[in-house]
Enzyme design. Structure first.
Site, PDB file in Angstrom:
ATOM      1  N   ALA A   1       0.968  -1.129   0.039  1.00  0.00           N
ATOM      2  CA  ALA A   1      -0.020   0.077  -0.062  1.00  0.00           C
ATOM      3  C   ALA A   1       0.954   1.372   0.015  1.00  0.00           C
ATOM      4  O   ALA A   1       2.065   1.256   0.395  1.00  0.00           O
ATOM      5  CB  ALA A   1      -1.024  -0.150   1.219  1.00  0.00           C
TER       6      ALA A   1
ATOM      7  N   GLY B   1       0.307  -4.948   0.763  1.00  0.00           N
ATOM      8  CA  GLY B   1      -1.106  -5.308  -0.020  1.00  0.00           C
ATOM      9  C   GLY B   1      -0.821  -5.943  -1.298  1.00  0.00           C
ATOM     10  O   GLY B   1      -1.757  -6.272  -2.074  1.00  0.00           O
TER      11      GLY B   1
ATOM     12  N   GLU C   1      -1.350  -9.467  -0.744  1.00  0.00           N
ATOM     13  CA  GLU C   1      -2.795  -9.533  -0.478  1.00  0.00           C
ATOM     14  C   GLU C   1      -3.566  -9.499  -1.833  1.00  0.00           C
ATOM     15  O   GLU C   1      -4.785 -10.167  -1.805  1.00  0.00           O
ATOM     16  CB  GLU C   1      -3.377  -8.451   0.499  1.00  0.00           C
ATOM     17  CG  GLU C   1      -2.754  -8.495   2.084  1.00  0.00           C
ATOM     18  CD  GLU C   1      -3.067  -7.611   2.844  1.00  0.00           C
ATOM     19  OE1 GLU C   1      -3.284  -7.498   4.035  1.00  0.00           O
ATOM     20  OE2 GLU C   1      -2.644  -6.225   2.360  1.00  0.00           O
TER      21      GLU C   1
ATOM     22  N   GLU D   1       3.928  -5.450   7.268  1.00  0.00           N
ATOM     23  CA  GLU D   1       3.288  -4.361   8.017  1.00  0.00           C
ATOM     24  C   GLU D   1       3.913  -4.175   9.335  1.00  0.00           C
ATOM     25  O   GLU D   1       3.899  -3.188   9.785  1.00  0.00           O
ATOM     26  CB  GLU D   1       1.672  -4.696   8.180  1.00  0.00           C
ATOM     27  CG  GLU D   1       1.001  -4.543   6.749  1.00  0.00           C
ATOM     28  CD  GLU D   1       1.437  -5.837   5.835  1.00  0.00           C
ATOM     29  OE1 GLU D   1       0.467  -5.839   4.776  1.00  0.00           O
ATOM     30  OE2 GLU D   1       1.683  -7.033   6.422  1.00  0.00           O
TER      31      GLU D   1
END
Length: 260
Positions: free
Chosen positions: A66, A111, A114, A134
């Site tokens: 992200a 992300g 993911e 993260e």
């Protein structure tokens, strides 16, 4: 390349969707998440598209995570909303009625992993790295990483990847069941498109039935899953593709599926 955050191109019946922020290692900001969701909705609605390939622009990254710069100033409510935005995309990919292949050409972190895990199949270059880092930012996965990684790789591997935050190479990801195949980087596109073309030539309604059965079965008990599979199996007998496939087999010829 275009400044649009997401690019799409058709190669026959295969729609290629590319995250197009190579200068940011294809990091996912809100604009990119929304553009990806729109691209997948368009692919789902297009009858000429039978398979989707997802990848990242440039030689370094599939999606490196992200967008940290965007997340840095978010309030708690905005952070929750950003997570929901990402989860809406990942769930939308996961529930696509057509097969989605992640062509992991580089870093797939946070992300990015993911997003790859939301796809139905994952082919990685031997140079790719994947992980959920993260923890190193004082965060936890927010786009479904703890849940999909748990289902793909099991509890021990999920805890190690999320708690330690260190990336792993493609070979280790293959051992853990996170990716389906690992190929030489120079062969990644050709091998991915070979599989995509194979799926694009398969019976579309049967593909959808399989995707639905696996999605439902992964979240329910065995009895409910078997009942759902039986219902889907019976439904296939109402399709022209089933008649074409069985007739072609008996006539020793290649079937021609129309999605009817």
């Amino acid at each position: 390349m275009s400044e649009m955050p997401v690019l799409t191109a058709d190669r026959g019946a295969v729609r290629v969707i590319t995250v197009n922020r190579p200068d940011k290692l294809n990091a996912l900001n809100a604009e990119t998440l929304d553009a990806l969701l729109a691209a997948f909705h368009a692919a789902a609605a297009d009858p000429g598209v039978r398979c989707v390939v997802l990848t990242g622009a440039g030689p370094k990254a599939f999606v490196a995570g992200a967008d940290i710069a965007e997340m840095n100033s978010l309030t708690p409510v905005q952070g929750r909303d950003f997570s929901l935005r990402g989860q809406k995309l990942m769930r939308g990919v996961e529930k696509m009625p057509k097969p989605v292949i992640a062509m992991v050409n580089g870093f797939a972190l946070g992300g990015g992993l993911e997003l790859a895990m939301g796809c139905h199949l994952r082919i990685a270059a031997d140079t790719a790295k994947v992980g959920q880092p993260e923890i190193n930012l004082g965060l936890i996965p927010g786009f479904g990483g703890t849940q999909r990684l748990l289902r793909l790789a099991g509890r021990a591997a999920t805890l190690e990847l999320c708690l330690a935050g260190a990336p792993i190479d493609a070979a280790r990801a293959r051992e853990l069941g996170i990716v389906n195949r690992v190929v030489a980087a120079a062969e990644l596109e050709a091998e991915t498109m070979k599989l995509a073309d194979q799926l694009a030539n398969a019976a579309p309604l049967a593909l959808r039935g399989i995707l639905d059965c696996v999605n439902v079965g992964g979240e329910c008990g065995i009895e409910e899953g078997l009942e759902y599979e039986t219902a889907q199996f019976g439904l296939m007998f109402s399709t022209q593709d089933m008649r074409e496939g069985t007739t072609a087999f008996l006539e020793r010829r290649k079937p021609s599926f129309t999605g009817q």
